[in-house]
Design an enzyme around this catalytic site. Structure first.
Site, PDB file in Angstrom:
ATOM      1  N   CYS A   1       0.847  -1.188   0.000  1.00 49.55           N
ATOM      2  CA  CYS A   1       0.000   0.000   0.000  1.00 49.55           C
ATOM      3  C   CYS A   1       0.887   1.245   0.000  1.00 49.55           C
ATOM      4  CB  CYS A   1      -0.911  -0.007   1.221  1.00 49.55           C
ATOM      5  SG  CYS A   1      -1.847   1.524   1.440  1.00 49.55           S
TER       6      CYS A   1
ATOM      7  N   ASP B   1      -0.173  -5.965   0.618  1.00 46.47           N
ATOM      8  CA  ASP B   1      -1.487  -6.334   0.091  1.00 46.47           C
ATOM      9  C   ASP B   1      -1.337  -7.655  -0.652  1.00 46.47           C
ATOM     10  OD1 ASP B   1      -2.824  -3.968   0.931  1.00 46.47           O
ATOM     11  OD2 ASP B   1      -2.035  -2.889  -0.805  1.00 46.47           O
TER      12      ASP B   1
END
Length: 285
Positions: free
Chosen positions: A191, A198
């Site tokens: 992120c 992620d």
């Protein structure tokens, strides 16, 4: 506008009253400028967000719960920052509404205003067995073991490397376009706001005269592991790279990212809207 904005730079205050102003838009152009490809070809598709912690009060003051799916068109000029969406949904927790439909209409209005495009909002009762939120399985073959017989170590890269797609391949083409459908559970990126990892599952359906080398495709997917990019940007980067290398007649790229803060994000890009699949949910969600 900084992507960090007021998010992540100070202690977060969680609103207890309806607060649509917490929704924080981020321009899609920020990610698309980095990709440096034709924007109009990245605008066909949807980002499906699924929220599992939606609650509000009925007129008796009793908490109501539902699962939500938001469909944001890829043509919208903005996306919504995920933490700001969580704060917005939390702000509804202690607000009274007369019906589920009223909640649905309000959320659609606020999200549409934030991203400056019409957002489709669906709310599902937890007892609805036909909600489309049951666990599904990606189409195609899993390529996660494509390098199992290789003795070469896969190096970490700071940025996605599309040159890996053509590694040790010939220029041989298939006389007629062939469709290749495959997926990998090893998609990982970071992120750009929080630098948190992620994880997701990536699925591709591609019709091309160039054969797909599963080992090279896996190497390419693994090159995203240390890349800082929003979910939507990563899928668009993959869509652009595959489009330029394979020159496909048809292409669909989608990802199901794991849930954070009760919300998962599932971008999908297609070369033609007729190829758009239905939204779904995988086992890690």
């Amino acid at each position: 506008m900084s992507i960090h904005g007021i998010l992540g730079e100070q202690t977060t205050d969680y609103p207890t009253e309806y607060s649509p102003e917490t929704l924080y838009p981020i321009a899609r152009s920020m990610g698309r400028e980095v990709i440096g490809w034709q924007d109009d070809k990245l605008e066909v598709g949807f980002d499906w967000w699924q929220a599992f912690e939606l609650s509000w009060l009925n007129e008796q003051g009793i908490s109501q719960v539902a699962i939500a799916r938001f469909g944001i068109p890829a043509s919208s000029p903005f996306i919504v920052e995920s933490k700001s969406l969580k704060l917005y949904l939390n702000s509804i927790n202690f607000t009274e509404f007369g019906s589920l439909e009223t909640v649905q209409t309000l959320i659609a209005k606020d999200l549409s205003k934030c991203v400056q495009a019409e957002v489709n909002v669906e709310l599902f009762d937890l007892e609805d067995e036909h909600s489309g939120l049951l666990i599904a399985q990606p189409d195609g073959i899993c390529i996660d073991d494509a390098l199992a017989d290789s003795t070469e170590k896969v190096a970490l890269t700071l940025h996605p490397d599309a040159s890996l797609l053509e590694r040790n391949t010939s220029d041989a083409k298939i006389s007629e376009g062939k469709t290749f459908s495959f997926y990998s559970n090893l998609l990982r990126s970071n992120c750009p706001v929080t630098n948190q990892p992620d994880w997701g599952t990536l699925a591709v359906s591609i019709t091309s005269n160039k054969p797909v080398n599963n080992a090279n495709m896996l190497r390419y997917i693994l090159s995203f592991r240390q890349h800082n990019g929003f979910h939507e940007q990563c899928v668009e980067q993959i869509f652009a790279d595959l489009s330029q290398y394979y020159e496909p007649s048809e292409l669909m790229v989608r990802a199901w990212y794991t849930r954070r803060g009760g919300i998962d994000i599932n971008p999908c890009r297609v070369s033609d809207i007729a190829l758009l699949p239905v939204p779904s949910r995988l086992i890690r969600q």
